[in-house]
Design an enzyme around this catalytic site. Structure first.
Site, PDB file in Angstrom:
ATOM      1  CG  ASP A 117      -1.993  -1.048   1.176  1.00 40.19           C
ATOM      2  OD1 ASP A 117      -2.341  -1.482   0.064  1.00 40.19           O
ATOM      3  OD2 ASP A 117      -2.497  -1.424   2.237  1.00 40.19           O
ATOM      4  CG  ASP A 136      -6.340  -1.641  -1.317  1.00 34.53           C
ATOM      5  OD1 ASP A 136      -6.402  -2.875  -1.457  1.00 34.53           O
ATOM      6  OD2 ASP A 136      -5.479  -1.081  -0.610  1.00 34.53           O
TER       7      ASP A 136
END
Length: 159
Positions: A117, A136
């Site tokens: 991330d 995501d």
């Protein structure tokens, strides 16, 4: 079905290319953070061993492989569902977004042991501590689209 496959492949390729560039090209894993447009957009490295927002991030190897299995099972289930009850174009795109994003995060778990991330957005005096990635975004948009664009009243069926 082809539309779903093309969208899934595009999301997967974009997600993996950006992750490779950020992790290896920008060395964000070592640098940890790069201000792009502070405070609105910062590249902030976070290795997520859990699910969204780091939930269930126990770090156990069994959890890693369990999450991989769940993501693969959901991807297959969505593809089977869409094949059995074909939605309109928006439904195919939504399914492709979800599947492409899920597979992108699966590859991260296999290769890195965690999901890479790196996007962090803050605004209006609120400091967001969480990072996310393109996969995501695609998973969220795809799931929302499947709710809105499938089932009865979900739009015109694709030819």
């Amino acid at each position: 079905m082809r539309l779903m496959g093309w969208v899934a492949a595009a999301v997967f390729a974009i997600d993996q290319a950006l992750k490779y560039y950020v992790v290896h090209g920008l060395a964000l894993a070592e640098v940890r953070a790069i201000d792009v447009w502070p405070p609105y957009l910062t590249l902030r490295m976070a290795w997520n061993t859990g699910i969204n927002f780091g939930l269930f991030a126990g770090g156990a190897e069994a959890a890693r492989w369990g999450l991989i299995g769940i993501a693969l099972a959901i991807s297959v289930a969505v593809a089977v569902w869409i094949r059995r009850d074909p939605p309109g174009r928006a439904g195919f795109v939504s399914a492709g977004l979800l599947i492409g994003g899920a597979l992108g995060n699966v590859v991260d778990r296999v290769v890195y042991g965690a999901v890479a991330d790196f996007l962090n957005m803050s605004c209006c005096g609120i400091d967001n501590p969480f990072s996310f990635n393109v996969a995501d975004i695609a998973i969220f948009a795809g799931a929302l689209g499947l709710v809105v664009f499938t089932g009865e009243g979900g739009g015109e069926k694709a030819p």
